[in-house]
Motif scaffolding. Structure first.
Motif, PDB file in Angstrom:
ATOM      1  N   LYS A   2       0.651  -1.067  -0.102  1.00 51.27           N
ATOM      2  CA  LYS A   2       0.035  -0.004   0.162  1.00 51.27           C
ATOM      3  C   LYS A   2       0.711   1.228  -0.079  1.00 51.27           C
ATOM      4  CE  LYS A   2      -3.909  -1.786   2.414  1.00 51.27           C
ATOM      5  NZ  LYS A   2      -5.220  -1.337   1.945  1.00 51.27           N
ATOM      6  N   ILE A   4       1.654   5.372   1.066  1.00 53.63           N
ATOM      7  CA  ILE A   4       1.394   6.060   2.142  1.00 53.63           C
ATOM      8  C   ILE A   4       1.366   7.643   1.631  1.00 53.63           C
ATOM      9  CG2 ILE A   4       2.709   6.993   4.289  1.00 53.63           C
ATOM     10  CD1 ILE A   4       3.944   4.278   4.425  1.00 53.63           C
ATOM     11  N   ASP A  56      -1.009   4.677  -5.719  1.00 47.93           N
ATOM     12  CA  ASP A  56      -1.514   3.264  -5.524  1.00 47.93           C
ATOM     13  C   ASP A  56      -0.913   2.385  -7.018  1.00 47.93           C
ATOM     14  OD1 ASP A  56      -3.266   1.085  -5.179  1.00 47.93           O
ATOM     15  OD2 ASP A  56      -5.031   2.345  -5.523  1.00 47.93           O
ATOM     16  N   VAL A  62      -3.080   4.050   2.288  1.00 49.86           N
ATOM     17  CA  VAL A  62      -3.281   4.748   3.440  1.00 49.86           C
ATOM     18  C   VAL A  62      -2.992   6.122   3.717  1.00 49.86           C
ATOM     19  CG1 VAL A  62      -2.752   4.341   6.102  1.00 49.86           C
ATOM     20  CG2 VAL A  62      -2.632   2.368   4.604  1.00 49.86           C
ATOM     21  N   PHE A  64      -2.668   8.879   6.076  1.00 49.86           N
ATOM     22  CA  PHE A  64      -2.695   9.528   7.511  1.00 49.86           C
ATOM     23  C   PHE A  64      -2.718  10.969   7.626  1.00 49.86           C
ATOM     24  CE2 PHE A  64       0.121   5.711   7.138  1.00 49.86           C
ATOM     25  CZ  PHE A  64      -0.182   5.085   8.480  1.00 49.86           C
ATOM     26  N   LEU A  89      -9.083   2.864   0.025  1.00 47.33           N
ATOM     27  CA  LEU A  89      -8.183   3.982   1.079  1.00 47.33           C
ATOM     28  C   LEU A  89      -8.598   3.315   2.340  1.00 47.33           C
ATOM     29  CD1 LEU A  89      -9.451   7.183  -0.647  1.00 47.33           C
ATOM     30  CD2 LEU A  89      -7.474   6.186  -0.617  1.00 47.33           C
ATOM     31  N   GLN A  90      -7.551   3.634   3.250  1.00 51.66           N
ATOM     32  CA  GLN A  90      -7.654   3.358   4.572  1.00 51.66           C
ATOM     33  C   GLN A  90      -7.229   4.520   4.961  1.00 51.66           C
ATOM     34  OE1 GLN A  90      -8.437   0.438   6.640  1.00 51.66           O
ATOM     35  NE2 GLN A  90      -8.496   2.155   8.475  1.00 51.66           N
ATOM     36  N   ILE A  92      -6.428   7.298   8.432  1.00 53.46           N
ATOM     37  CA  ILE A  92      -6.023   7.280   9.977  1.00 53.46           C
ATOM     38  C   ILE A  92      -5.927   8.669  10.293  1.00 53.46           C
ATOM     39  CG2 ILE A  92      -4.196   6.492  11.796  1.00 53.46           C
ATOM     40  CD1 ILE A  92      -5.899   4.002  10.519  1.00 53.46           C
ATOM     41  N   TYR A 103       3.783   1.909  10.647  1.00 56.52           N
ATOM     42  CA  TYR A 103       3.432   1.540   9.430  1.00 56.52           C
ATOM     43  C   TYR A 103       4.305   1.216   8.381  1.00 56.52           C
ATOM     44  CZ  TYR A 103       0.403   0.735   5.758  1.00 56.52           C
ATOM     45  OH  TYR A 103      -0.225   0.065   4.509  1.00 56.52           O
ATOM     46  N   ARG A 107       4.195  -2.392   6.220  1.00 54.19           N
ATOM     47  CA  ARG A 107       3.244  -2.101   5.221  1.00 54.19           C
ATOM     48  C   ARG A 107       2.783  -3.396   4.151  1.00 54.19           C
ATOM     49  NH1 ARG A 107       4.465   2.627   1.161  1.00 54.19           N
ATOM     50  NH2 ARG A 107       6.861   2.237   0.869  1.00 54.19           N
ATOM     51  N   PHE A 113      -4.840  -2.513  11.942  1.00 52.39           N
ATOM     52  CA  PHE A 113      -4.859  -1.000  12.284  1.00 52.39           C
ATOM     53  C   PHE A 113      -5.068  -0.546  13.493  1.00 52.39           C
ATOM     54  CE2 PHE A 113      -5.103  -1.182   7.361  1.00 52.39           C
ATOM     55  CZ  PHE A 113      -4.180  -0.033   6.955  1.00 52.39           C
TER      56      PHE A 113
END
Length: 133
Positions: A2, A4, A56, A62, A64, A89-90, A92, A103, A107, A113
């Motif tokens: 993933k 970042i 991606d 992810v 942040f 998407l994630q 945080i 992470y 990753r 998570f």
């Protein structure tokens, strides 16, 4: 693996990246996006989706964010309503160095998570009290 994306008000995300790379070296699929005072929100949203698409490589991203319910996090959350991004998407919030360092090292594995967020929380302490000073 993933991607970042570090997202913040002002230059915090860039500083986080700089410090993260001090510890970990240059990382693949890592980028930043900052929201400046007076910046057009639609331009920021377009830049955010462009950055997600750029980093991606098929496993998702992810994001942040510095502050829960701040403008950068709110705009990132709106991407979750778009079927093009929802599964990719994630997000945080409350980004801190222990969290992103953890992470960045894990990753490529299946990350829990909630466990990772605990690492970020555990990095916050009253050092005077911890050291009994």
């Amino acid at each position: 693996m993933k991607g970042i994306l570090l997202v913040s008000h002002g230059n915090l995300a860039e500083g986080m990246r700089d410090t993260l790379e001090l510890f970990s070296g240059q990382l693949e699929q890592l980028d930043t996006l900052t929201l400046s005072a007076g910046e057009d929100i639609m331009d920021f949203r377009a830049a955010l989706s462009d950055k997600v698409d750029l980093i991606d490589t098929g496993d998702g991203v992810v994001i942040f964010c510095d502050l829960a319910f701040g403008t950068p996090a709110n705009i990132a959350a709106k991407l979750l309503t778009d079927t093009q991004y929802k599964e990719r998407l994630q997000i945080i919030t409350g980004m801190n160095l222990p969290l992103i360092l953890e992470y960045s090292q894990l990753r490529s594995e299946n990350v829990d998570f909630n466990d990772m967020i605990s690492v970020g929380k555990d990095g916050i302490m009253n050092l005077n009290q911890t050291l009994n000073i």
